[in-house]
Write an enzyme that holds these catalytic residues in place. Structure first.
Site, PDB file in Angstrom:
ATOM      1  N   LYS A 131     -14.750 -27.342   4.639  1.00 52.22           N
ATOM      2  CA  LYS A 131     -14.507 -28.261   5.510  1.00 52.22           C
ATOM      3  C   LYS A 131     -15.494 -29.438   5.522  1.00 52.22           C
ATOM      4  CE  LYS A 131     -15.223 -28.698  10.005  1.00 52.22           C
ATOM      5  NZ  LYS A 131     -15.252 -28.477  11.394  1.00 52.22           N
ATOM      6  N   ASP A 149      -9.631 -28.614  10.117  1.00 50.98           N
ATOM      7  CA  ASP A 149     -10.426 -27.987  11.165  1.00 50.98           C
ATOM      8  C   ASP A 149      -9.353 -27.400  11.969  1.00 50.98           C
ATOM      9  OD1 ASP A 149      -9.294 -29.930  12.394  1.00 50.98           O
ATOM     10  OD2 ASP A 149     -10.912 -31.030  13.532  1.00 50.98           O
TER      11      ASP A 149
END
Ligand code: SF4
Length: 282
Positions: A131, A149
């Site tokens: 991420k 996310d």
């Protein structure tokens, strides 16, 4: 309908048009960095700090930290005793202080203090996962990637374009079914939607402009329960037989044996209470 075809046929353009109009973010087709230039080093360190904390805490800690240590060279030389009070608002501040300093030192040692521009080089840095690497590519360099996310993971499942149980699986699936020209605006718009209308609990489908594109919105407005991520399509009996037949003989499950003895009575103890539900952490 073939779920794969359905996901590929999803009208992302329409979704992005509607969300950018709702949140007044301007035309998502404009190159992202033209309107939102950010320093790659600050994106990198800020995203590490943002793990398992709220955005407001990250903003406070980042502002304090970058006022004193604006680049890899200065952060690499910092004392932990000076860093810890600055990043304290984000929690886990001792660990995060060590990690961001190690990351800065690695940037200095391997990349001459610059933040690398490739996914593989980014995930090789201390504290950097997929991420964070994708955030740097998108927000630091404007390179197409899909940072996933909790908001992106949740909304993609609610929309019905993926059926996944982890953000990592969602990213992998989105990369397969979403055309690359939509990757960059996807995260900022879905995160904004997740913070406002499509919240973790009690999504405001009644106010949402994409209800007609959303599996959850359509189901709820028809009075049906929304689809769940674990509603994987069931295998037909024929598909199951074919799967079993294709297994190597040594790996086939043995046929179930019939019970030849009477079933044992349940133990005479008080029933156990179901464990209390624990809220999932980020
Ligand atoms: S219709 Fe409801 S579940 Fe679907 S995106 Fe909108 S708020 Fe989220």
């Amino acid at each position: 309908m073939n779920p794969d075809r359905g996901a590929r046929a999803f009208d992302w353009e329409r979704l992005l048009d509607r969300l950018s109009a709702l949140y007044r973010t301007g035309d998502w087709r404009r190159p992202y960095l033209r309107d939102h230039a950010e320093d790659p080093f600050q994106v990198l360190i800020g995203t590490i700090l943002s793990q398992r904390t709220r955005d407001a805490n990250t903003d406070v800690a980042s502002a304090r930290l970058f006022a004193r240590y604006p680049d890899a060279r200065s952060l690499a030389r910092a004392e932990l005793a000076d860093l810890e009070p600055l990043v304290r608002p984000v929690g886990f501040y001792r660990t995060k202080s060590r990690v961001i300093r190690a990351c800065a030192r690695e940037l200095l040692a391997r990349h001459d203090g610059e933040v690398p521009r490739t996914f593989d080089a980014l995930v090789a840095l201390p504290g950097v996962g997929p991420k964070t690497a994708n955030c740097v590519l998108v927000f630091g360099y404007g390179i197409p990637a899909i940072p996933v996310d909790t908001h992106v993971h949740r909304i993609a499942n609610r929309l019905g374009v993926v059926r996944t149980s982890t953000p990592e699986a969602t990213e992998e699936r989105l990369r397969e079914v979403v055309d690359e020209r939509y990757w960059i605006p996807l995260n900022p718009l879905l995160v904004q939607h997740g913070q406002n209308l499509c919240r973790p609990r009690g999504p405001r489908c009644d106010l949402c402009p994409v209800t007609d594109q959303c599996a959850t919105g359509v189901a709820l407005s028809a009075g049906r329960p929304p689809p769940r991520p674990d509603d994987a399509p069931r295998r037909s009996a024929g598909a199951q037989r074919a799967r079993t037949a294709s297994r190597p003989a040594g790996r086939r499950r043995p046929p179930r044996r019939r019970r030849t003895t009477a079933p044992r009575p349940p133990p005479r103890t008080a029933p156990r209470r179901a464990p209390r539900h624990r809220a999932a952490s980020r």
